[in-house]
Design an enzyme around this catalytic site. Structure first.
Site, short mmCIF file in Angstrom:
data_model
loop_
_atom_site.label_atom_id
_atom_site.label_comp_id
_atom_site.label_asym_id
_atom_site.label_seq_id
_atom_site.Cartn_x
_atom_site.Cartn_y
_atom_site.Cartn_z
CG ASP A 97 -1.68 -1.13 1.35
OD1 ASP A 97 -1.86 -1.84 0.26
OD2 ASP A 97 -2.22 -1.52 2.59
CD GLU A 98 -2.21 4.24 -1.69
OE1 GLU A 98 -3.11 4.75 -2.48
OE2 GLU A 98 -1.79 2.93 -1.96
#
Length: 364
Positions: free
Chosen positions: A68-69
């Site tokens: 994920d970012e």
């Protein structure tokens, strides 16, 4: 117990990838392996950035898992060709004070590109915030290590970026139906990096989808399969949990969480695995197959610190760590841990998840 707050800051959510990566001497090797540290961008974005930095095709840069970012993550990347230390250093972006940053360091060389699905698992170290007094007391006074069984759902990040609509499964469904126009319109409102590209596109929808890294449309097809798999598992849990289920809506994505360990184990006893549809980009085409995915996972959650929360005055924060095999979602594991603990504390049940292992066992 108050629901936990996760990912308040990127540094609250740290992930380290584990991969039994076979390396070889540079002579005869065809790929360079890198360890990628990143914050503020998805794995797909990072692969595009690295491809540009190394002046190679984006399909020549690959990863075994998606990260994920909205966290600080470390994962392996392969790049076709042999890179020098100077090449690698030029690709790095200083961490600085910005949200988006990454850094790669050399890990070795080898004869094969990384492939999705080759990951062994991930280690997590999280700060769980905005906890009330009762929850903090249970965590501080309870055992340091907890055995936790939970339903192996695909979590919300599978279906959209932080702050955006959770519709990647709808995009995938449209692509599978051959409706590229609807898929493009859904993508334009997604808030993702690809969505920003879609907003700038002025030609036919098919032209846009063919121009993308082909692994991206494959991801959306996988998201559609993930949503369907979740629905099947929800139904199985309700059928086997003897009413010990809480329906939870998380950012528009429906879940059914077991409120007791017994309910989770009943699901595991009835259906330990459930087939899911898998899509992969292999040898220049999207390949559809099926594979078994476990309905229930087990982990051991270690509690490290419970202290006043500097971001939520009057509340508490707790640092925890655990390991999950490939495909498991840390956010889902933690939310289900708290749901089970809250239900146990409310009805006075014995053997609550937060009192499952004698104190001191395995504390790091």
């Amino acid at each position: 117990m108050h629901p936990p707050s996760l990912k308040t800051l990127p540094e609250d959510f740290r992930v380290t990838e584990y991969l039994g990566l076979e390396t070889a001497p540079p002579d005869g090797s065809t790929h360079t392996y890198l360890l990628l540290w990143k914050r503020g961008l998805t794995t797909h974005e990072a692969l595009r950035e690295l491809a540009a930095a190394f002046a190679v095709d984006v399909q020549d840069v690959a990863a075994a898992g998606l990260k994920d970012e909205d966290g600080v993550t470390e994962q392996f990347v392969s790049v076709r060709g042999l890179l020098s230390h100077a090449d690698i250093e030029r690709a790095n972006v200083p961490a600085g004070g910005g949200r988006r940053a990454w850094r790669v360091t050399p890990h070795g060389t080898g004869t094969a590109a990384l492939r999705t699905g080759g990951l062994d698992g991930n280690g997590f170290r999280l700060i769980v915030r905005d906890l009330d007094d009762a929850t903090a007391a249970v965590l501080a006074e309870g055992p340091r290590r907890h055995t936790h069984f939970f339903v192996n759902y695909y979590d919300t990040q599978r279906f959209g970026v932080p702050g955006g609509p959770k519709e990647t499964h709808l995009i995938g469904g449209s692509l599978l139906a051959g409706d590229e126009d609807t898929a493009l319109e859904l993508l334009r409102r997604s808030g993702s990096a690809e969505g920003r590209q879609a907003l700038e596109h002025r030609g036919p929808a098919g032209e846009f989808w063919r121009r993308l890294d082909p692994r991206v449309p494959v991801f959306y097809r996988c998201a559609h399969a993930s949503y369907q798999w979740n629905a099947q598992v929800r139904d199985l849990l309700r059928e086997n949990a003897a009413g010990e289920v809480a329906d939870v809506d998380r950012e528009g994505v429906p879940y059914a969480f077991a409120t007791t360990r017994a309910a989770v184990l009943a699901l595991a006893a009835h259906s330990p695995e459930l087939d899911y549809v898998r899509y992969r980009w292999t040898d220049g085409e999207c390949v559809r197959s099926t594979a078994a995915r476990p309905t229930v996972l087990q982990t051991h959650i270690s509690v490290h610190r419970v202290e006043p929360d500097s971001l939520y005055p009057g509340r508490f924060a707790c640092t925890i760590s655990f390991f999950l095999p490939s495909g498991g979602y840390a956010t889902s594991a933690v939310h289900q841990w708290f749901v089970q603990a809250r239900a146990s504390s409310q009805d006075g049940a014995q053997g609550a998840p937060m009192a499952a292992v004698p104190a001191g066992g395995g504390h790091a």
